[in-house]
Design a protein around this motif. Structure first.
Motif, mmCIF file in Angstrom:
data_model
loop_
_atom_site.group_PDB
_atom_site.id
_atom_site.type_symbol
_atom_site.label_atom_id
_atom_site.label_comp_id
_atom_site.label_asym_id
_atom_site.label_seq_id
_atom_site.Cartn_x
_atom_site.Cartn_y
_atom_site.Cartn_z
ATOM 1 N N MET A 181 0.811 -1.211 0.000
ATOM 2 C CA MET A 181 0.000 0.000 0.000
ATOM 3 C C MET A 181 0.853 1.274 0.000
ATOM 4 O O MET A 181 0.315 2.374 -0.036
ATOM 5 N N GLY A 182 2.176 1.096 0.067
ATOM 6 C CA GLY A 182 3.074 2.243 -0.004
ATOM 7 C C GLY A 182 3.417 2.881 1.324
ATOM 8 O O GLY A 182 4.003 3.969 1.363
ATOM 9 N N LYS A 183 3.072 2.210 2.429
ATOM 10 C CA LYS A 183 3.404 2.758 3.740
ATOM 11 C C LYS A 183 4.919 2.682 3.974
ATOM 12 O O LYS A 183 5.577 1.731 3.564
ATOM 13 N N THR A 184 5.443 3.703 4.632
ATOM 14 C CA THR A 184 6.818 3.659 5.123
ATOM 15 C C THR A 184 6.767 3.016 6.496
ATOM 16 O O THR A 184 6.047 3.485 7.383
ATOM 17 N N ILE A 185 7.502 1.929 6.693
ATOM 18 C CA ILE A 185 7.375 1.144 7.923
ATOM 19 C C ILE A 185 8.736 1.009 8.599
ATOM 20 O O ILE A 185 9.717 0.588 7.986
ATOM 21 N N LEU A 186 8.778 1.378 9.874
ATOM 22 C CA LEU A 186 9.919 1.091 10.735
ATOM 23 C C LEU A 186 9.501 -0.019 11.676
ATOM 24 O O LEU A 186 8.459 0.091 12.345
ATOM 25 N N ILE A 187 10.299 -1.063 11.743
ATOM 26 C CA ILE A 187 9.902 -2.222 12.539
ATOM 27 C C ILE A 187 11.112 -2.799 13.243
ATOM 28 O O ILE A 187 12.185 -2.934 12.650
#
Length: 310
Positions: A181-187
């Motif tokens: 979906m194009g989210k920027t994710i920090l995990i």
């Protein structure tokens, strides 16, 4: 999307985060790796505007976490490593409460909640009480909560912590969908192989410092760690062992079953090519010659060598 420069957090004489500098592009899934107490949660708390840095700057989509925290909160969805859920609320009531907190009109919240529950596979639990959900379901519900205002950035601190294998797989699939979906994710996660699968890049924090970042292979090259080579021969294993041990870049030679020879190698890729050429010219009956791929656990153990991980 995220720009951090010399970010530092001190508690008296203890430095929890030490001059961290990094940029993370829009749409990137960035994994943060580090032992307990390395500074991961401190880093995430500062980005989520829950903790003020001692010095340095951090921007999310151009907004400063220190001078414009309200704007930053509109850009991010934050899922901490320890979170609470409200007992005596049903799932739809729980999400409706957070939707109202973000100022989402009531006429929009019903459809939004339906979409979020479908995304996190909780549609069948819409009328269930929050406190009777399993841990995995609560994790997914909190992820839905962090998405209620459609943030551009997700900050997920140990989202798979304490989950059984099936629940971890479900969480991983949801994160893949969010990536699409194009989210920027920090995990951050201690499930290192899964983190390696999901992330475009990783950053390794050790004792408050960002000691390496990039892809797993990039970090392996930065560390210049020894490569592990496996050679399969049809015969003449002893002759091959003596040949490879004669090379100054070869160490820790081990003869394995089925005519396999394993050794550590510190030479460059070009040196490795030349070594294989020499072995062929020496008439060694080589069936295969390959370098074992490093994984995220190997990288993590190499970086944190000598650090108390408890």
């Amino acid at each position: 999307m995220i720009e951090i420069n010399e970010l530092t957090k001190r508690y008296g004489s203890f430095t929890a985060l030490d001059s961290l500098t990094i940029q993370i592009d829009k749409g990137c899934v960035f994994g943060v790796v580090g032992h307990n107490g390395a500074g991961k949660s401190t880093f995430f708390s500062i980005l989520a505007t829950l903790l003020a840095p001692t010095s340095g700057t951090a921007f999310v989509n151009g907004a400063s976490v220190t001078t414009d925290p309200k704007k930053v909160r509109g850009f991010i969805g934050y899922m901490p490593d320890f979170f609470g859920v409200y007992d005596q609320l049903r799932v739809n009531e729980y999400l409706d409460f957070y939707g109202a907190s973000y100022g989402i009109p009531s006429r929009e919240r019903k459809e939004l909640i339906k979409q979020l529950l479908e995304l996190v596979n909780l549609t069948g639990k819409v009328d269930a009480y929050v406190d009777v959900l399993s841990r995995g379901m609560k994790q997914r519900l909190c992820l839905a909560r962090s998405l209620i205002h459609d943030p551009e950035v997700l900050i997920l601190d140990e989202p798979a912590s304490g989950l059984d294998p099936r629940a971890r797989i479900e969480m991983r699939e949801i994160l893949k969908e969010l990536k699409n979906m194009g989210k920027t994710i920090l995990i951050s996660s201690h499930i290192l192989p899964e983190l390696s699968e999901m992330c475009d890049q990783i950053g390794v924090i050790n004792q408050g410092k960002l000691v390496a970042h990039g892809t797993v292979s990039d970090i392996q090259q930065q560390l210049q760690a020894e490569k592990v080579i496996i050679v399969k021969l049809s015969e003449q294993l002893d002759k091959a062992t003596a040949f490879f041990e004669d090379d100054p870049a070869v160490s820790k030679t081990v003869n394995l079953e089925n005519n396999l020879l394993q050794f550590h190698y510190t030479g460059t890729d070009e040196d490795q090519i030349q070594l294989l050429k020499k072995a062929i010219l020496a008439d060694l009956p080589i069936v295969s010659f390959k370098q074992l791929e490093s994984n995220l656990e190997d990288v993590f153990m190499e970086i944190t060598k000598g650090v108390d991980l408890l």
